[in-house]
Write an enzyme that holds these catalytic residues in place. Structure first.
Site: not given
Length: 909
Positions: A54, A98, A121
Site C-alpha cells: 500500500k 490493518q 476500507d
C-alpha cells in the site's frame, strides 16, 4: 487452459489514471492533497507485507500516506483515541486499520469507530448497510469486492442475467460481493462451508467467487466448464521455505480449475493488486468529496419577516431563534476538534483551521452595513460570506452608544450574548493587563525592600542544590550583555544588573483596566496601606479595550506570535544612573508567558451568526482612537480559508471585515498597520455614509447623544447636503490613495428623500467612486442590501487587484516625524504638524531605542477630519498639534496624541 485475468496489469492502469487525475487537480488547486492514514497494531509479517504494498502504490499515485505503528499491548481505549484524532483531522481523507487485530481488541468496535466518511476500507456498518439496500449508495465499497467487480468489467465479462455463486459469507468479501453482483442484475447464490450440496451449487455458476479461507477447497471437477473463477483466498501454511517461514495457498485448486474455467485469476497477481488499487481509488474519491464539500458549503438560512415600523434592536434580536452554532460550524466544514462550544449559540474556532466614513457622535451604521452586506451576499445571492467584526466593550454597551451587534434587521445574534461577556475574551485581556500592572508595583516593592542576594535567591532558587535561569531570564541577560547561563557564575555587579530593573515610577505607562465606564478611576493613588511601606504613586484605570494586550490580540498571527508580542511590551523605563535608561518590558519582569497563558483561549476567534443564519466572526476590539480599531487578523485569515479564497477566485466566497471609526482613522490604520502585519490585500473598500452625517458636515446643528435629532436632519435640504458631500469626496480621495476600488454605501433612513440619495450618488461617482448605492438593510435585512451586494460582486469581479495596485501611504524607513506629517497632510488635509517639546523628546528616545521603523497609529478624534472635533466638513489651513507620542512596542506601532484623549469614558446621565 483458462485465460488469466491479469489483476496486476489492470491495477497498474487504474493507478496510472489516479496519478494523472491527482496531478491535474494539484496543478489547478495547490492545496488538493490526498492523504491516507494506516494504523498497524503489532508486528505480524503478513500485515507488514500488505502495508508495504500500500505504501509503494500510494507513493507512485501521488497519495500521501502516514503509517501509525502501535504496540501489540495497546489497549482498546488507546486505539480508539488514536482513531478519534484521525477522524477529527481535516487533512486526513482516509483511515484504515490493518486487520487482524490482537485478540484483546474487538475488531467490530474498532472498525465502527472510524468516521464513515473516511472509511476507505468500506467496513463501517453504515457503508455495508447502504450497500445492502437497493436504493442506497454507500460512501465506499469494500476494496476487495470493488476490485473483483472491476476485474470482471475490465475483462469484458458480462454480469447481467448470469448465474453467480459466492462461496464465503464474510463481511469483508463474501456478503459485499453478493450485494454488488446482485446490483449488477446477476442471479446470486451465497454459500459457505456448511452449505449442503456445495459442489452441485458451485457447478451451476457462470461466475464463481471463492473467499472461504480453506486451502485448495474448490476442486476443478466442481466447476462448470467455461465458468469465470475469481479466487480470493489466502491461506498461510507453516513450513521451511527459502525466503519465508510461511507458504500461501489459495482457496481454489488452481491446477485442476484452470483446465475447466474460461477465465481465472492467477495466484499471485489476481485480486491482491486490485484491492490495493481500489484502496487508492477510495482515498482519491474521498479527497474529492471532502474537497467539494469544503468548496460548496451549504448554509441553512433563517427566514426574516421584517415588521414596520422596525421594532427596537433588542426586540428584533429576541424575536429570531438562532440555529445551533454547532450546526453552523458543521455547515462551514469545521471538524469537531476545530471548534469549542460556548453554550448553544457561540463557539471558539481553533487556529488549526489555518494549517486550514467620518461618523456623527451616534455612529452611522458601519457595523449594521457590514452585517447587511454579509446577509445580502450570503442569504440572497447564495455566496459563502463571512462578516468579521470587533467585540464590543461593555463600557459603551451601558452608555449612550450602546452595543455593536448592528441594528434593525441586520444584526449578530444572540444580541445580548454578543454585547455582554461573549466567551470571556475581554475578561482575559483584563486579567492579563492587571497581572502585569500588579507585577510592576510588586517588583518595585521587592527591589526596595530586599538585598541583591535575596532577590537572586527568589528569582533563581536552588532546586536540589542547583540554580538555573528560566528561558525568559536568558533573554534579559542577553539584553544586558551578560553571556552566562549559570546563576552561580554571576559576579556582584552582574547580579545587581540582573535582579534590579530599577524602574522609574514617573515613566510607568502601564495602567490597570476595567471593562466599565468609570470616570472616577481616571486618576487614583495606590499603595496607601501601611503594608506597602510608603510606596504610593498616582496612576489610573483605562477602559479594557484600550489595553495594549487587546491591540496585540487583534494583530497576532499565531499563539507564538502573541507570546512574543506580549513579552516585548514596554511598560516603563529604568532610572538613568549615568549609563542611560533602558526600556523595561513584560519579559524583563518575567511575565510574558503568564500573560499568554491567560489569553491562550482568547486568541481563538468567536463564531456567531446573523439574523439570517450566515456566519460571523467576532474577535478582538482594540480602542479605535489610541489603537488601530480593527477586528483580528486571525478572524480574517480563518474566514478567508473557509471561504476558499486561496484557490479558484471564481468559486470563492466573500469576507466582509469592518474597520473602526471613520475612514480617516479606521481605514488608514487598517491599511498601514493591519495589512502590513497580515500581508492581506482587500479587493474593495465600502465607504458608509448617511444623509444626516453629511448634513452635519454641511453646517447642520450639533448632534448630542441621548437627545432627539434636530428637525433639519429629518427634512430634505439639498443645499446643506451638497456642502456636506465635500467630506465624502475627501474620504473617497483618501481611499483612492491606496489603489483600491471604492463603493459608497448610503445607509438609508426612512426620512431620506430620493433627491438626497441621488445627490450623494452623483457626487460620489464624480469624486471617483466605482459605485454608490443606497441600502435599507436596517429596515429589511439582507434583502435591503441586495443592490449594494450586487455592486460589490460586480466591482470585485471586474476590477481585479494585481500586485502593485495596492500601496501603503508611507514607507516605514521614513523618520517618525515624516510619517506623522504624511498622515496629517494626506488623510486630514492639514498644512503640517507641530511637535511640542515632549513629543520631540519622545521621537529622539524611540529612535535611539530602535523603534523608529514602526508604523504610526494616530490617536485623534473621530468626529472631524482634523484633530478638532468642532471642525466639520473638510477643514483647511490648520496645523495638527502633537502633544505626546507613546509606544505600543508589543502591538508594533507608535501612537502620537493629537489633543486630549480620554482612555476611560464616563457614564451618561
Amino acid at each position: 487452459m483458462a485465460k488469466l485475468i491479469d489483476g496486476k496489469a489492470i491495477a497498474k492502469n487504474i493507478q496510472v489514471q489516479i496519478k494523472q487525475e491527482i496531478c491535474e487537480l494539484k496543478q489547478k488547486y495547490s492545496s488538493f492533497k490526498p492523504y491516507l492514514a494506516i494504523i498497524q497494531v503489532g508486528e505480524r509479517e503478513d500485515s507488514k507485507v500488505y502495508i508495504r504494498q500500500k505504501e509503494r502504490a500510494a507513493k507512485e499515485a501521488g497519495i500521501e500516506l502516514t503509517l501509525y505503528k502501535k504496540a501489540d499491548s495497546i489497549t482498546e481505549d488507546e486505539l480508539l483515541t488514536a482513531i478519534r484524532e484521525l477522524n477529527d483531522n481535516p487533512t486526513i481523507h482516509g483511515i484504515l486499520v490493518q486487520l487482524p487485530l490482537p485478540s484483546h481488541i474487538n475488531e467490530k468496535i474498532i472498525t465502527e469507530s472510524i468516521n464513515p466518511k473516511k472509511d476507505v476500507d468500506g467496513f463501517h456498518a453504515i457503508n455495508i448497510g447502504n450497500l445492502a439496500k437497493r436504493n442506497c449508495i454507500p460512501l465506499f465499497l469494500p476494496c476487495t469486492p470493488k476490485g473483483i467487480l472491476e476485474l470482471l468489467k475490465r475483462s469484458g465479462i458480462e454480469i447481467c442475467g448470469r448465474k453467480a455463486v459466492v462461496v464465503g459469507r464474510s463481511d469483508i468479501v463474501g456478503f459485499p460481493v453478493f450485494a454488488l453482483l446482485s446490483s449488477c442484475d446477476a442471479t446470486v447464490t451465497l454459500c459457505h462451508s456448511k452449505t449442503k450440496n456445495l459442489p452441485e451449487l458451485v457447478k451451476t455458476a457462470d461466475i464463481l467467487v471463492v473467499a472461504i479461507g480453506k486451502a485448495d477447497f474448490i476442486k476443478g471437477d466442481w466447476i462448470k466448464p467455461g465458468a469465470v473463477v475469481i479466487d480470493v483466498g489466502t491461506n498461510a501454511i507453516e513450513g521451511k521455505y527459502k525466503f519465508s517461514s510461511m507458504k500461501y495457498i489459495w482457496d481454489v485448486e488452481f491446477s485442476s480449475a484452470s483446465t475447466v474455467a474460461s477465465y481465472i485469476t492467477p495466484v499471485p497477481g489476481g485480486v491482491g493488486p486490485m484491492t490495493v488499487a481500489m484502496l487508492l481509488q477510495n482515498t482519491f474519491e474521498s479527497t474529492k468529496r471532502f474537497w467539494q464539500e469544503s468548496r460548496e458549503k451549504k448554509i441553512s438560512l433563517l427566514s426574516l419577516k421584517p415588521l414596520s415600523p422596525v421594532p427596537s434592536d433588542i426586540d428584533v434580536a429576541s424575536a429570531q431563534i438562532p440555529k445551533s452554532i454547532k450546526t453552523l460550524a458543521e455547515e462551514l466544514g469545521l471538524a469537531p476538534n476545530e471548534f469549542e462550544l460556548y453554550g448553544q449559540y457561540k463557539a471558539k474556532v481553533n487556529l488549526s483551521v489555518l494549517e486550514r466614513i467620518t461618523p456623527t457622535p451616534l455612529g452611522e451604521g458601519k457595523s449594521t452595513t457590514t452585517i447587511g452586506i454579509a446577509q445580502a451576499l450570503g442569504a440572497h445571492l447564495g455566496k459563502l460570506t463571512f462578516a468579521c467584526v470587533r467585540q464590543p466593550s461593555q463600557g459603551p454597551t451601558f452608555g449612550i452608544k450602546g452595543g455593536a451587534a448592528g441594528g434593525g434587521y441586520a444584526q449578530v445574534i444572540p444580541m445580548d450574548e454578543f454585547n455582554l461577556h461573549l466567551t470571556g475574551d475581554i475578561h482575559a485581556v483584563v486579567a492579563a493587563n492587571n497581572l502585569l500592572a500588579a507585577a510592576i508595583d510588586a517588583r518595585m516593592f521587592h527591589e526596595k525592600t530586599q538585598s541583591d542576594k535575596a532577590l537572586l535567591n527568589r528569582l533563581c532558587p536552588p532546586k536540589k542544590g542547583i540554580r538555573s535561569f528560566a528561558p525568559v531570564m536568558l533573554k534579559r541577560l542577553q539584553k544586558l550583555g551578560i553571556d552566562k547561563t549559570n546563576p552561580d557564575d554571576l559576579i556582584p555587579k552582574e547580579i545587581k544588573k540582573f535582579v534590579r530593573l530599577d524602574i522609574d515610577p514617573d515613566t510607568i505607562t502601564w495602567q490597570r483596566v476595567i471593562d466599565t465606564n468609570d470616570r472616577f478611576l481616571r486618576k487614583i493613588t495606590i499603595g496607601q496601606n501601611p503594608t506597602e511601606k510608603g510606596q504610593t504613586r498616582e496612576t489610573g484605570f483605562d477602559i479594557a479595550v484600550a489595553s495594549e494586550c487587546m491591540a496585540i490580540l487583534a494583530l497576532s498571527t499565531s499563539l507564538a506570535d502573541m507570546r512574543e508580542r506580549l513579552g516585548r511590551m514596554v511598560v516603563a523605563s529604568s532610572f538613568d544612573r549615568g549609563e542611560g535608561s533602558e526600556s523595561i518590558t513584560a519579559d524583563d519582569l518575567g511575565i510574558g508567558g503568564a500573560l499568554t497563558v491567560l489569553m491562550k483561549d482568547a486568541i481563538k476567534p468567536n463564531l456567531m451568526q446573523t439574523l439570517e443564519g450566515t456566519p460571523v466572526f467576532v474577535h478582538a476590539g482594540p480602542f479605535a482612537n489610541i489603537a488601530h480599531g480593527n477586528s483580528s487578523i486571525l478572524a480574517d485569515k480563518i474566514a478567508l480559508k473557509l471561504a476558499g479564497t486561496e484557490e479558484d477566485e471564481e468559486e470563492s466566497g466573500y469576507v466582509v471585515t469592518e474597520s473602526g471609526f471613520g475612514a480617516d482613522i479606521g481605514m488608514e490604520k487598517f491599511f498601514n498597520i493591519k495589512c502590513r502585519v497580515s500581508g492581506l490585500t482587500p479587493d474593495a473598500v465600502v465607504l458608509v455614509a448617511t444623509v444626516r452625517a453629511l448634513k452635519m458636515h454641511g453646517g447642520g446643528p450639533e448632534v448630542t447623544p441621548g437627545k432627539p435629532l434636530p428637525e433639519i436632519y429629518l427634512k430634505e435640504n439639498l443645499e446643506m447636503l451638497e456642502k456636506g458631500c465635500e467630506n465624502l469626496v475627501k474620504h473617497i480621495q483618501n481611499a483612492k490613495k491606496f489603489g483600491l476600488p471604492i463603493i459608497v454605501a448610503v445607509n438609508q433612513f426612512i426620512t431620506d428623500s430620493s433627491a438626497e440619495l441621488e445627490l450623494i450618488r452623483k457626487k460620489a461617482i464624480e469624486a471617483g467612486a466605482d459605485d454608490a448605492v443606497p441600502s435599507s438593510h436596517w429596515e429589511f435585512g439582507g434583502k435591503g442590501a441586495l443592490e449594494l451586494a450586487k455592486s460589490i460582486v460586480k466591482v470585485t469581479s471586474t476590477a481585479k487587484i494585481v500586485k502593485g495596485d495596492f500601496k501603503f501611504l508611507y514607507d516605514l524607513d521614513k523618520s517618525i516625524e515624516e510619517k506623522i506629517e504624511i498622515i496629517a497632510k494626506e488623510m486630514y488635509g492639514a498644512d503640517g504638524i507641530e511637535l511640542n517639546d515632549e513629543a520631540r523628546e519622545k521621537i529622539q528616545r524611540f529612535t535611539n531605542q530602535g523603534f523608529a521603523k514602526l508604523p504610526i497609529c494616530m490617536a485623534k478624534t473621530h468626529l472631524s477630519l482634523s484633530h478638532d472635533p468642532t471642525l466639520k466638513g473638510v477643514p483647511k489651513g490648520f496645523i495638527v498639534p502633537v502633544r505626546d507620542i507613546r509606544a505600543s512596542v508589543g502591538a508594533g506601532f507608535l501612537y502620537p496624541l493629537l489633543g486630549e484623549m480620554q482612555t476611560m469614558p464616563g457614564l451618561p446621565t
